[in-house]
Design a protein around this motif. Structure first.
Motif, short mmCIF file in Angstrom:
data_model
loop_
_atom_site.label_atom_id
_atom_site.label_comp_id
_atom_site.label_asym_id
_atom_site.label_seq_id
_atom_site.Cartn_x
_atom_site.Cartn_y
_atom_site.Cartn_z
N LEU A 78 0.87 -1.18 0.00
CA LEU A 78 0.00 0.00 0.00
C LEU A 78 0.90 1.23 0.00
CD1 LEU A 78 -3.17 0.67 2.06
CD2 LEU A 78 -1.22 2.22 2.34
N PHE A 79 0.59 2.21 -0.91
CA PHE A 79 1.45 3.38 -1.05
C PHE A 79 0.58 4.63 -1.13
CE2 PHE A 79 4.20 6.24 -3.66
CZ PHE A 79 5.18 6.41 -2.72
N VAL A 80 0.83 5.57 -0.22
CA VAL A 80 0.10 6.84 -0.19
C VAL A 80 1.12 7.97 -0.20
CG1 VAL A 80 -1.51 8.30 1.09
CG2 VAL A 80 -1.83 5.81 1.05
N VAL A 81 0.90 8.96 -1.09
CA VAL A 81 1.79 10.13 -1.19
C VAL A 81 0.98 11.38 -0.87
CG1 VAL A 81 3.27 11.49 -2.70
CG2 VAL A 81 3.23 8.99 -2.88
N SER A 82 1.53 12.22 -0.01
CA SER A 82 0.90 13.50 0.31
C SER A 82 1.83 14.61 -0.18
CB SER A 82 0.66 13.62 1.82
OG SER A 82 0.15 14.90 2.14
N SER A 83 1.49 15.23 -1.33
CA SER A 83 2.34 16.28 -1.93
C SER A 83 1.68 17.63 -1.69
CB SER A 83 2.48 16.03 -3.44
OG SER A 83 3.13 17.12 -4.05
N PRO A 84 2.48 18.64 -1.37
CA PRO A 84 1.90 19.97 -1.18
C PRO A 84 1.31 20.53 -2.46
CG PRO A 84 4.31 20.06 -1.09
CD PRO A 84 3.94 18.63 -1.15
N TYR A 88 -3.28 14.39 -1.87
CA TYR A 88 -3.20 12.97 -1.54
C TYR A 88 -3.45 12.10 -2.77
CZ TYR A 88 -3.18 13.90 3.49
OH TYR A 88 -2.84 14.31 4.74
N SER A 89 -2.66 11.02 -2.86
CA SER A 89 -2.92 9.99 -3.87
C SER A 89 -2.38 8.68 -3.32
CB SER A 89 -2.23 10.32 -5.20
OG SER A 89 -0.82 10.33 -5.06
N GLY A 90 -3.10 7.57 -3.58
CA GLY A 90 -2.65 6.28 -3.04
C GLY A 90 -3.14 5.14 -3.89
N ALA A 91 -2.42 4.01 -3.77
CA ALA A 91 -2.78 2.82 -4.53
C ALA A 91 -2.24 1.59 -3.82
CB ALA A 91 -2.22 2.91 -5.95
N VAL A 92 -2.73 0.46 -4.29
CA VAL A 92 -2.30 -0.84 -3.78
C VAL A 92 -1.85 -1.67 -4.95
CG1 VAL A 92 -2.99 -2.97 -2.61
CG2 VAL A 92 -3.84 -0.78 -1.81
N VAL A 93 -0.66 -2.27 -4.85
CA VAL A 93 -0.14 -3.12 -5.92
C VAL A 93 -0.88 -4.44 -5.89
CG1 VAL A 93 1.89 -4.26 -6.86
CG2 VAL A 93 2.11 -2.02 -5.76
N GLU A 94 -1.55 -4.74 -7.03
CA GLU A 94 -2.31 -5.98 -7.07
C GLU A 94 -1.47 -7.14 -7.57
OE1 GLU A 94 -5.79 -5.23 -9.39
OE2 GLU A 94 -6.91 -4.51 -7.65
N SER A 95 -0.57 -6.89 -8.55
CA SER A 95 0.28 -7.96 -9.08
C SER A 95 1.48 -7.35 -9.72
CB SER A 95 -0.49 -8.84 -10.08
OG SER A 95 -0.89 -8.05 -11.18
N TYR A 136 -3.86 -3.67 7.66
CA TYR A 136 -2.55 -3.31 7.13
C TYR A 136 -1.68 -2.76 8.26
CZ TYR A 136 -3.15 -3.90 2.11
OH TYR A 136 -3.31 -4.43 0.85
N ARG A 137 -0.38 -2.98 8.08
CA ARG A 137 0.62 -2.36 8.94
C ARG A 137 1.25 -1.24 8.13
NH1 ARG A 137 1.49 -1.77 14.34
NH2 ARG A 137 3.73 -1.70 14.84
N ILE A 138 1.16 -0.01 8.61
CA ILE A 138 1.59 1.15 7.81
C ILE A 138 2.64 1.95 8.58
CG2 ILE A 138 -0.58 1.31 6.53
CD1 ILE A 138 -1.47 3.50 8.43
N MET A 139 3.45 2.72 7.77
CA MET A 139 4.50 3.56 8.34
C MET A 139 4.59 4.83 7.49
SD MET A 139 8.60 2.79 8.77
CE MET A 139 8.33 1.65 10.11
N ALA A 140 4.74 5.96 8.14
CA ALA A 140 4.84 7.25 7.44
C ALA A 140 6.24 7.82 7.59
CB ALA A 140 3.82 8.24 8.00
N VAL A 150 3.66 7.27 2.78
CA VAL A 150 3.08 6.25 3.68
C VAL A 150 3.14 4.91 2.97
CG1 VAL A 150 1.04 5.48 4.94
CG2 VAL A 150 1.55 7.93 4.78
N THR A 151 3.76 3.93 3.62
CA THR A 151 3.91 2.59 3.03
C THR A 151 3.30 1.56 3.99
OG1 THR A 151 6.00 3.31 2.06
CG2 THR A 151 5.53 0.94 2.06
#
Length: 498
Positions: A78-84, A88-95, A136-140, A150-151
């Protein structure tokens, strides 16, 4: 509940508790280990993605741009990016496959990104349950270009492994408990088998009619179930010992009862003869007086003769009763008055009294020069000597040599009466000292007797703590009396009766 049920319940319950505790500790330890490993993976992916993100300008730092670059993140990241600039934009790698992403990305919804933001409000590392995605276990981590990265990685594998572990533990526990129950039941049943044998034996003994006829307890716990080396076997062995004692006691009681019945019958027989004589002579005297009158010389002579016979039978009956009373008192530990006794002197006196009663016998005595002193009842010991000499005189023919000997052997004084008569029938030796015992045909009984002489001798000797024995063969019969110099427990003297 039965003992077997209680033991099985205790064992299975205790083992079940231990297995549950072990399962909880194992699952907690494994869960903590898997969580730590997942945290390491999340941290590694987070730092890698931060480095990649720093190569993008804030205006182009979106989740899709970063994930479709040269990086090939693992499936499920899981990947979330917060750009000024872009927000916000985020996605999950399916394959993915190979070195570059070949699968698809699933964009995160506003709700999902809000859930991520809420979970990271107070900490940079958190666990979050995302709608439609799971846990999910996440870290910023912040990047140098001002972008917040955020991963996260899914926790499904951890939960799956824990579920599999708990399933295996549960199945193994259930199987183990079933096997334990069977093993415990068999072990306890085999272990308690001696107790069942004891109960069965006790039941059979309880059903015996011990108050009727001849009694003998033959029931015993089998030897295989009475091994004293085991606790349960010791119970069987103890019961067998108890039954042996009870059987011996019952046999002794029956023997005593038979002896008592025989004793009563013999006493009745002995008393019946003088009583019949007294009655007959008294009737004869009365008839003579009635027929001849008080002045008739024949009547007077007949009456006088009858009274003499009555007196003789009365004396005989009196001796019998006195002998029986003496035996009863000796059985009770009474009738003995202790003092210092010179056994050699008593032997000389006893022989002097016996010699005139049988002048046709040869008499001899062997005594030491020194006194043989003991502590005892002089009168009763004199009676022992007199009875033994009278027994030898009565049951031996004329010309028999009777020898009385006294010696000191250690702490015992020994008195022996020997004769060279025809001997005693071996079949009678076991009953020789019984009450109302009679001599056999090999010893011609020349005078009447009650059959209590040797019984009195035995009672007096045992009352002094000694013993008497006999050895006999044709031409050689010896009665041996052994008396301790000092009795261990002298009985109190009997009090005179009215």
């Amino acid at each position: 509940m039965s003992l077997q049920t209680r033991l099985m319940t205790a064992v299975i319950g205790f083992v079940s508790l231990i297995l549950v505790i072990v399962a909880i500790i194992t699952s907690a330890t494994l869960g903590r280990t898997l969580e730590d490993q997942l945290d390491e993976k999340v941290s590694s992916n987070a730092h890698q993605l931060v480095r990649v993100t720093q190569a993008f300008a804030p205006s182009s730092a979106t989740a899709r741009n970063i994930l479709t670059g040269p990086l090939a993140p693992p499936v499920g990241v899981l990947f979330v990016v917060s750009s000024p600039v872009t927000g916000y934009s985020g996605a999950v790698v399916e394959s993915s496959a190979g070195d570059e992403l070949t699968g698809t990305l699933e964009a995160l919804t506003e709700t999902q990104m809000a859930e991520v933001a809420a979970a990271l409000r107070d900490s940079s590392v958190a666990t979050v349950a995302l709608t439609d995605l799971g846990s999910y276990r996440i870290m910023a981590l912040p990047a140098d270009n001002g972008v917040l990265v955020v991963t996260g990685l899914p926790r499904d594998d951890i939960q799956s492994q824990l579920t599999q572990l708990l399933t295996v533990i549960a199945l193994a526990t259930i199987g183990g408990l079933i096997l334990l129950a069977l093993t415990t039941a068999i072990t306890i049943r085999v272990g308690l088998r001696p107790l069942r044998a004891v109960a069965s034996t006790a039941t059979r003994v309880a059903n015996q009619q011990l108050d009727r006829g001849e009694v003998s307890i033959t029931e015993r716990v089998p030897a295989s179930e009475a091994d004293p080396r085991t606790e349960t076997g010791l119970v069987g062995a103890s019961l067998n010992t108890l039954l042996d004692h009870v059987d011996a006691s019952l046999a002794a009681r029956q023997k005593n009862e038979e002896q008592m019945r025989r004793f009563v019958a013999d006493a009745s027989h002995e008393l019946r003869t003088p009583l019949a004589s007294i009655r007959g002579y008294s009737e004869l005297s009365l008839r003579a007086l009635r027929q001849g009158g008080a002045d008739d010389a024949g009547a007077i002579e007949s009456t006088t003769s009858s009274l003499e016979r009555i007196q003789a039978q009365s004396l005989r009956m009196t001796r019998l009763v006195e002998d029986l009373l003496l035996l009863a008192r000796l059985d009770e530990g009474r009738e003995l008055i202790y003092g210092t006794v010179d056994l050699a002197q008593l032997a000389l006196e006893g022989l002097s009294d016996a010699r005139p009663t049988a002048a046709d016998h040869h008499w001899g005595i062997e005594v030491p020069d020194e006194p043989v002193t003991i502590v005892g009842d002089a009168g009763r010991i004199h009676q022992v000597i007199a009875n033994l000499l009278a027994n030898a005189r009565t049951h031996t023919p004329a010309g028999t040599t009777i020898t009385l000997a006294v010696t000191r052997e250690g702490e015992e004084a020994v008195l022996r009466v020997h004769d060279d008569g025809p001997g005693i029938d071996p079949a009678l030796r076991d009953e020789l000292f019984a009450r109302f015992a009679r001599g056999d045909s090999s010893r011609a009984r020349q005078t009447g007797g009650t059959g209590l002489g040797l019984a009195i001798v035995k009672a007096i000797v045992e009352g002094h703590g000694g013993d008497i024995s006999v050895a006999s063969e044709p031409g050689d019969t010896t009665f041996t009396v052994r008396l301790p110099v000092t009795p261990a427990n002298p009985s109190p003297a009997a009090e005179p009766e009215d």
